[in-house]
Design a protein around this motif. Structure first.
Motif, PDB file in Angstrom:
ATOM      1  N   GLU A  12      48.053  46.150  33.862  1.00 14.40           N
ATOM      2  CA  GLU A  12      46.779  45.522  33.498  1.00 14.40           C
ATOM      3  C   GLU A  12      45.686  46.575  33.340  1.00 14.40           C
ATOM      4  OE1 GLU A  12      43.678  42.090  35.151  1.00 14.40           O
ATOM      5  OE2 GLU A  12      45.499  42.597  36.268  1.00 14.40           O
ATOM      6  N   ILE A  15      46.167  48.364  30.026  1.00 14.65           N
ATOM      7  CA  ILE A  15      45.750  47.539  28.890  1.00 14.65           C
ATOM      8  C   ILE A  15      44.229  47.481  28.801  1.00 14.65           C
ATOM      9  CG2 ILE A  15      45.720  45.161  28.001  1.00 14.65           C
ATOM     10  CD1 ILE A  15      48.592  44.895  28.926  1.00 14.65           C
ATOM     11  N   ASN A  16      43.570  47.406  29.959  1.00 13.81           N
ATOM     12  CA  ASN A  16      42.097  47.405  29.963  1.00 13.81           C
ATOM     13  C   ASN A  16      41.547  48.709  29.388  1.00 13.81           C
ATOM     14  OD1 ASN A  16      41.736  44.852  31.092  1.00 13.81           O
ATOM     15  ND2 ASN A  16      41.904  45.613  33.182  1.00 13.81           N
ATOM     16  N   GLU A  19      41.922  48.661  25.640  1.00 13.99           N
ATOM     17  CA  GLU A  19      40.939  47.775  25.018  1.00 13.99           C
ATOM     18  C   GLU A  19      39.563  48.436  24.977  1.00 13.99           C
ATOM     19  OE1 GLU A  19      38.084  44.860  24.106  1.00 13.99           O
ATOM     20  OE2 GLU A  19      38.189  45.878  26.051  1.00 13.99           O
ATOM     21  N   PRO A 154      48.734  40.226  25.946  1.00 12.70           N
ATOM     22  CA  PRO A 154      47.934  41.366  25.431  1.00 12.70           C
ATOM     23  C   PRO A 154      47.422  41.130  24.019  1.00 12.70           C
ATOM     24  CG  PRO A 154      50.271  41.914  25.472  1.00 12.70           C
ATOM     25  CD  PRO A 154      50.130  40.616  26.203  1.00 12.70           C
ATOM     26  N   PHE A 158      43.521  41.724  23.037  1.00 18.90           N
ATOM     27  CA  PHE A 158      43.036  42.674  22.043  1.00 18.90           C
ATOM     28  C   PHE A 158      42.377  41.997  20.840  1.00 18.90           C
ATOM     29  CE2 PHE A 158      46.530  45.593  23.710  1.00 18.90           C
ATOM     30  CZ  PHE A 158      45.650  46.365  24.444  1.00 18.90           C
TER      31      PHE A 158
END
Length: 286
Positions: A12, A15-16, A19, A154, A158
């Protein structure tokens, strides 16, 4: 049970970071995919339905009939599929789902094109480099075994909701077979043929484009067929993140417990799947 390793937390966090650091890239991808999908929808929907039905039927006929298109033999080979296309697509129109069918077809076309642009070069790389094959193979295993719903998380993060996350999730889900079959097709080309090419002075580029790829073409086309069918199988799941088409009607049928709506839209997806499968198989056999 208490967690010993909180792996999801690190995923996580990663992914943050993606982004935050590449928000401009995700916005550009969203714009391109949305513009392409919407533009294709507008073009196809501007054409009268009967023109599209006739064109697809002719394509199915010539794909199945082959060189004997204007002979009795060609009529026997292509006539059945042509009749199915005419009746199947007209049934979709008569049930009132023509616009949704076009939207579904557009999503499949865009997803398939993106998947092939990525997968065929990766398959070539894996076939010609053992190191690349060792790296790519476990990634493909992960992509094929991960539940398709997981890709939506995800994708929404996004790209928000709409057609773009549906296309992205579909590409990830449908890409592995094309990579594997492209790699397999090239690896199965006889070494004797390759050595003969080298003996005649062919460069590695000429060997790839004039020997390996042409001989691997049937296997590569089989991979393209699988990509199309997997992309079509994702339309219902993609509808959960706002993708339009027959999948969204199926999803509405599930939410509303509407058997009629679910069956009709599901039948439309089956008809599209059979048409796309038979045409691509016929092209591959040639």
């Amino acid at each position: 049970m208490e967690k010993l390793i909180d792996l999801g937390k690190y995923i996580e966090a990663g992914i943050n970071k993606l982004e935050e650091n590449f928000s401009g890239l995700w916005g550009a991808i969203d714009d391109v995919i949305s513009w392409t999908v919407n533009g294709m929808n507008d073009v196809f929907l501007s054409i009268p339905f009967y023109v599209i039905i006739v064109l697809v039927a002719l394509g199915a006929y010539y794909a199945n009939a082959g060189k004997s298109s204007f002979k009795i033999e060609g009529l026997k080979k292509g006539g059945g599929m042509t009749l199915f296309v005419l009746l199947g697509l007209f049934l979709i129109f008569a049930m009132g789902y023509w616009e949704e069918a076009i939207q579904t077809t557009t999503l499949v076309i865009v997803s398939t094109l993106i998947a092939l642009i990525l997968s065929i070069p990766l398959g070539i790389l894996a076939a010609r480099s053992k190191t690349a094959d060792v790296i790519i193979r476990p990634i493909l295993d992960l992509m094929q075994t991960m539940p398709a719903f997981v890709y939506l998380i995800p994708a929404i993060f996004f790209f928000s909701v709409g057609n773009t996350p549906g296309v992205v999730a579909t590409v990830i889900f449908s890409l592995p077979p094309a990579v594997r079959l492209t790699c397999l097709g090239i690896q199965n080309v006889s070494e004797d043929v390759i050595e003969a090419g080298r003996a005649f002075g062919a460069t590695e580029k000429q060997i790839l484009f004039k020997i390996q790829l042409p001989l691997a073409k049937p296997t590569i086309l089989a991979g393209i067929n699988q990509v199309i069918l997997l992309a079509l199988s994702m339309v219902v799941i993609a509808s959960m993140v706002g993708a339009k088409g027959l999948g969204s009607i199926v999803y509405q049928g599930i939410q509303q417990n509407d058997i009629a709506k679910g069956f009709e839209s599901g039948l439309g997806i089956v008809i599209l799947a059979i048409i796309l499968d038979r045409i691509t198989q016929a092209v591959a056999k040639k």
